[in-house]
Design a protein around this motif. Structure first.
Motif, PDB file in Angstrom:
ATOM      1  N   ASP A   1      -2.042  13.209 -14.427  1.00 36.78           N
ATOM      2  CA  ASP A   1      -3.374  13.491 -14.973  1.00 36.78           C
ATOM      3  C   ASP A   1      -3.669  14.985 -14.946  1.00 36.78           C
ATOM      4  O   ASP A   1      -4.203  15.541 -15.912  1.00 36.78           O
TER       5      ASP A   1
ATOM      6  N   HIS B   1       2.554   5.839  -6.025  1.00 39.94           N
ATOM      7  CA  HIS B   1       2.327   5.833  -7.473  1.00 39.94           C
ATOM      8  C   HIS B   1       0.979   6.437  -7.843  1.00 39.94           C
ATOM      9  O   HIS B   1       0.853   7.096  -8.880  1.00 39.94           O
ATOM     10  N   GLU B   2      -0.015   6.237  -7.005  1.00 41.03           N
ATOM     11  CA  GLU B   2      -1.306   6.882  -7.269  1.00 41.03           C
ATOM     12  C   GLU B   2      -1.164   8.401  -7.244  1.00 41.03           C
ATOM     13  O   GLU B   2      -1.754   9.101  -8.076  1.00 41.03           O
ATOM     14  N   GLN B   3      -0.404   8.919  -6.299  1.00 38.78           N
ATOM     15  CA  GLN B   3      -0.178  10.365  -6.240  1.00 38.78           C
ATOM     16  C   GLN B   3       0.536  10.856  -7.496  1.00 38.78           C
ATOM     17  O   GLN B   3       0.188  11.905  -8.043  1.00 38.78           O
ATOM     18  N   ARG B   4       1.496  10.101  -7.967  1.00 43.08           N
ATOM     19  CA  ARG B   4       2.217  10.482  -9.185  1.00 43.08           C
ATOM     20  C   ARG B   4       1.274  10.483 -10.390  1.00 43.08           C
ATOM     21  O   ARG B   4       1.348  11.369 -11.244  1.00 43.08           O
ATOM     22  N   PHE B   5       0.418   9.480 -10.473  1.00 35.76           N
ATOM     23  CA  PHE B   5      -0.532   9.423 -11.589  1.00 35.76           C
ATOM     24  C   PHE B   5      -1.526  10.584 -11.534  1.00 35.76           C
ATOM     25  O   PHE B   5      -1.894  11.141 -12.567  1.00 35.76           O
ATOM     26  N   ARG B   6      -1.955  10.953 -10.316  1.00 31.84           N
ATOM     27  CA  ARG B   6      -2.858  12.102 -10.191  1.00 31.84           C
ATOM     28  C   ARG B   6      -2.184  13.387 -10.666  1.00 31.84           C
ATOM     29  O   ARG B   6      -2.798  14.205 -11.353  1.00 31.84           O
TER      30      ARG B   6
ATOM     31  N   TYR C   1       3.688   1.820  -1.421  1.00 30.39           N
ATOM     32  CA  TYR C   1       4.153   2.103  -2.782  1.00 30.39           C
ATOM     33  C   TYR C   1       2.999   2.357  -3.738  1.00 30.39           C
ATOM     34  O   TYR C   1       3.111   3.150  -4.664  1.00 30.39           O
ATOM     35  N   ARG C   2       1.874   1.708  -3.500  1.00 29.43           N
ATOM     36  CA  ARG C   2       0.693   1.964  -4.323  1.00 29.43           C
ATOM     37  C   ARG C   2       0.251   3.416  -4.174  1.00 29.43           C
ATOM     38  O   ARG C   2      -0.033   4.097  -5.170  1.00 29.43           O
ATOM     39  N   LEU C   3       0.242   3.906  -2.952  1.00 28.14           N
ATOM     40  CA  LEU C   3      -0.167   5.289  -2.704  1.00 28.14           C
ATOM     41  C   LEU C   3       0.793   6.289  -3.345  1.00 28.14           C
ATOM     42  O   LEU C   3       0.366   7.301  -3.908  1.00 28.14           O
TER      43      LEU C   3
ATOM     44  N   ASP D   1       0.817  -1.223   0.000  1.00 29.67           N
ATOM     45  CA  ASP D   1       0.000   0.000   0.000  1.00 29.67           C
ATOM     46  C   ASP D   1       0.846   1.267   0.000  1.00 29.67           C
ATOM     47  O   ASP D   1       0.494   2.256  -0.635  1.00 29.67           O
TER      48      ASP D   1
END
Length: 120
Positions: free
Chosen positions: A104, A96-101, A92-94, A90
């Motif tokens: 975007d 990467h999610e922040q980077r994708f946001r 690392y998932r978080l 989680d």
């Protein structure tokens, strides 16, 4: 970032143990409750000795434990060990999610300009 070598070793052993589909199947079965080696061996086309070896790998990784109940030796899932793996994933998932946001958001500012240029 301070790295705890023992925690890193536990993490590595756990992920290596989970790399095998039979061991993942055993973990999946144990998520429903304790089971004996015979019960764990039922769905697999391998010997009970092979299942016992898989259980030993899971024990060494700290993912399961065995207890003694009269003649039975049920295997139990260590939910806390799985939770620590989930927490590591989680984290690392978080990130990467922040980077994708952010990506975007950047793309949304660029995309309208690109569309206007294409219309010309």
């Amino acid at each position: 970032m301070i790295v705890d070598p023992e925690a890193e070793n536990r993490l590595g052993r756990a992920f290596m143990a989970l790399a095998d589909p039979v061991r993942r199947g055993i973990i999946a079965r144990l998520s429903r409750g304790p089971a004996t080696v015979n019960e764990l061996a039922e769905p697999f086309d391998i010997s009970k000795q092979a299942v016992s070896k898989h259980i030993q790998v899971l024990e060494q990784a700290g993912l399961v434990t065995r207890t003694r109940d009269a003649q039975r030796r049920p295997v139990h899932l260590d939910a806390a060990a799985l939770e620590s793996l989930t927490a590591w994933i989680d984290k690392y998932r978080l990130i990467h999610e922040q980077r994708f946001r952010r990506l975007d958001a950047l793309l949304s500012t660029i995309a309208p300009n690109t569309n206007k240029e294409e219309e010309k």
